[in-house]
Motif scaffolding. Structure first.
Motif, PDB file in Angstrom:
ATOM      1  N   MET A   1       0.848  -1.171   0.000  1.00 39.74           N
ATOM      2  CA  MET A   1       0.000   0.000   0.000  1.00 39.74           C
ATOM      3  C   MET A   1       0.896   1.237   0.000  1.00 39.74           C
ATOM      4  N   THR A   2       0.661   2.129  -0.910  1.00 37.00           N
ATOM      5  CA  THR A   2       1.469   3.332  -0.979  1.00 37.00           C
ATOM      6  C   THR A   2       0.971   4.350   0.035  1.00 37.00           C
ATOM      7  N   ARG A   3       1.789   5.351   0.255  1.00 40.68           N
ATOM      8  CA  ARG A   3       1.418   6.388   1.222  1.00 40.68           C
ATOM      9  C   ARG A   3       0.132   7.105   0.798  1.00 40.68           C
ATOM     10  N   LYS A   4       0.017   7.417  -0.502  1.00 40.26           N
ATOM     11  CA  LYS A   4      -1.175   8.105  -0.995  1.00 40.26           C
ATOM     12  C   LYS A   4      -2.420   7.237  -0.821  1.00 40.26           C
ATOM     13  N   THR A   5      -2.301   5.956  -1.105  1.00 36.15           N
ATOM     14  CA  THR A   5      -3.431   5.038  -0.945  1.00 36.15           C
ATOM     15  C   THR A   5      -3.848   4.958   0.520  1.00 36.15           C
ATOM     16  N   LEU A   6      -2.861   4.859   1.409  1.00 32.66           N
ATOM     17  CA  LEU A   6      -3.162   4.785   2.834  1.00 32.66           C
ATOM     18  C   LEU A   6      -3.850   6.057   3.307  1.00 32.66           C
ATOM     19  N   THR A   7      -3.386   7.207   2.838  1.00 33.47           N
ATOM     20  CA  THR A   7      -4.007   8.473   3.219  1.00 33.47           C
ATOM     21  C   THR A   7      -5.443   8.542   2.716  1.00 33.47           C
ATOM     22  N   ASN A   8      -5.677   8.147   1.465  1.00 34.94           N
ATOM     23  CA  ASN A   8      -7.029   8.163   0.927  1.00 34.94           C
ATOM     24  C   ASN A   8      -7.934   7.199   1.683  1.00 34.94           C
ATOM     25  N   PHE A   9      -7.413   6.046   2.068  1.00 31.58           N
ATOM     26  CA  PHE A   9      -8.203   5.071   2.821  1.00 31.58           C
ATOM     27  C   PHE A   9      -8.589   5.628   4.180  1.00 31.58           C
ATOM     28  N   SER A  10      -7.654   6.232   4.879  1.00 32.92           N
ATOM     29  CA  SER A  10      -7.932   6.689   6.234  1.00 32.92           C
ATOM     30  C   SER A  10      -8.877   7.883   6.270  1.00 32.92           C
ATOM     31  N   THR A  11      -8.926   8.686   5.213  1.00 34.89           N
ATOM     32  CA  THR A  11      -9.814   9.834   5.222  1.00 34.89           C
ATOM     33  C   THR A  11     -11.202   9.510   4.686  1.00 34.89           C
ATOM     34  N   CYS A  12     -11.348   8.407   3.976  1.00 36.74           N
ATOM     35  CA  CYS A  12     -12.636   8.086   3.350  1.00 36.74           C
ATOM     36  C   CYS A  12     -13.411   6.994   4.074  1.00 36.74           C
ATOM     37  N   ASN A  13     -12.768   6.246   4.943  1.00 34.20           N
ATOM     38  CA  ASN A  13     -13.424   5.092   5.556  1.00 34.20           C
ATOM     39  C   ASN A  13     -13.323   5.140   7.070  1.00 34.20           C
ATOM     40  N   TRP A  14     -14.309   4.539   7.705  1.00 32.74           N
ATOM     41  CA  TRP A  14     -14.313   4.420   9.157  1.00 32.74           C
ATOM     42  C   TRP A  14     -14.502   2.955   9.493  1.00 32.74           C
ATOM     43  N   LEU A  15     -13.612   2.406  10.298  1.00 33.93           N
ATOM     44  CA  LEU A  15     -13.719   1.017  10.715  1.00 33.93           C
ATOM     45  C   LEU A  15     -14.109   0.982  12.177  1.00 33.93           C
ATOM     46  N   HIS A  16     -15.145   0.250  12.470  1.00 33.04           N
ATOM     47  CA  HIS A  16     -15.515   0.066  13.868  1.00 33.04           C
ATOM     48  C   HIS A  16     -16.045  -1.345  14.027  1.00 33.04           C
ATOM     49  N   ASN A  17     -15.435  -2.094  14.918  1.00 32.93           N
ATOM     50  CA  ASN A  17     -15.792  -3.484  15.096  1.00 32.93           C
ATOM     51  C   ASN A  17     -16.586  -3.724  16.377  1.00 32.93           C
ATOM     52  N   GLY A  18     -16.555  -2.778  17.301  1.00 34.39           N
ATOM     53  CA  GLY A  18     -17.289  -2.942  18.551  1.00 34.39           C
ATOM     54  C   GLY A  18     -18.717  -2.442  18.420  1.00 34.39           C
ATOM     55  N   HIS A  19     -19.564  -2.813  19.364  1.00 36.01           N
ATOM     56  CA  HIS A  19     -20.952  -2.346  19.366  1.00 36.01           C
ATOM     57  C   HIS A  19     -21.006  -0.887  19.793  1.00 36.01           C
ATOM     58  N   VAL A  20     -22.002  -0.190  19.304  1.00 33.83           N
ATOM     59  CA  VAL A  20     -22.267   1.174  19.756  1.00 33.83           C
ATOM     60  C   VAL A  20     -23.396   1.089  20.761  1.00 33.83           C
ATOM     61  N   THR A  21     -23.159   1.645  21.936  1.00 36.79           N
ATOM     62  CA  THR A  21     -24.175   1.616  22.980  1.00 36.79           C
ATOM     63  C   THR A  21     -24.586   3.044  23.326  1.00 36.79           C
ATOM     64  N   ASN A  22     -25.749   3.163  23.896  1.00 35.23           N
ATOM     65  CA  ASN A  22     -26.269   4.453  24.341  1.00 35.23           C
ATOM     66  C   ASN A  22     -26.534   4.325  25.827  1.00 35.23           C
ATOM     67  N   ASN A  23     -25.704   4.966  26.637  1.00 34.83           N
ATOM     68  CA  ASN A  23     -25.783   4.852  28.095  1.00 34.83           C
ATOM     69  C   ASN A  23     -25.752   3.385  28.534  1.00 34.83           C
ATOM     70  N   ASN A  24     -24.793   2.654  27.996  1.00 32.32           N
ATOM     71  CA  ASN A  24     -24.534   1.236  28.290  1.00 32.32           C
ATOM     72  C   ASN A  24     -25.656   0.293  27.873  1.00 32.32           C
ATOM     73  N   GLU A  25     -26.508   0.707  26.958  1.00 35.01           N
ATOM     74  CA  GLU A  25     -27.549  -0.151  26.397  1.00 35.01           C
ATOM     75  C   GLU A  25     -27.340  -0.186  24.887  1.00 35.01           C
ATOM     76  N   LYS A  26     -27.417  -1.373  24.274  1.00 29.48           N
ATOM     77  CA  LYS A  26     -27.163  -1.496  22.844  1.00 29.48           C
ATOM     78  C   LYS A  26     -28.045  -0.532  22.057  1.00 29.48           C
ATOM     79  N   MET A  27     -27.401   0.208  21.152  1.00 29.60           N
ATOM     80  CA  MET A  27     -28.126   1.177  20.335  1.00 29.60           C
ATOM     81  C   MET A  27     -28.717   0.470  19.121  1.00 29.60           C
ATOM     82  N   SER A  28     -30.016   0.649  18.915  1.00 30.82           N
ATOM     83  CA  SER A  28     -30.651   0.021  17.759  1.00 30.82           C
ATOM     84  C   SER A  28     -31.914   0.787  17.380  1.00 30.82           C
TER      85      SER A  28
END
Length: 81
Positions: free
Chosen positions: A1-28
């Motif tokens: 992966m080139t530096r330019k590709t890595l920069t474009n990837f990091s500014t265009c995408n968001w990775l999140h693998n954990g759950h999103v909760t709202n006040n410790n309750e699963k958000m849905s």
């Protein structure tokens, strides 16, 4: 992966693998305890939201709460003051 590709990837995408909760309750949609980005940015500055999201590890659950978002907003205010 080139530096330019890595920069474009990091500014265009968001990775999140954990759950999103709202006040410790699963958000849905079915529970009705979710917020859209538009709703959040109407109340808080987008940089505060970004700071809040960056502070979470990508594999950890993300707990959305008004207290934590207020803290992120205060931190951004302090940084830009």
């Amino acid at each position: 992966m080139t530096r330019k590709t890595l920069t474009n990837f990091s500014t265009c995408n968001w990775l999140h693998n954990g759950h999103v909760t709202n006040n410790n309750e699963k958000m849905s949609k079915s529970l009705g305890n979710f917020f859209t980005i538009r709703q959040i940015t109407q109340r808080y500055h987008p940089l505060a939201l970004r700071y809040f999201l960056i502070n979470a590890h990508y594999r950890s659950p993300l707990n959305y709460s008004v207290v934590q978002l207020e803290g992120a907003s205060d931190a951004i205010f302090y940084i830009y003051q």
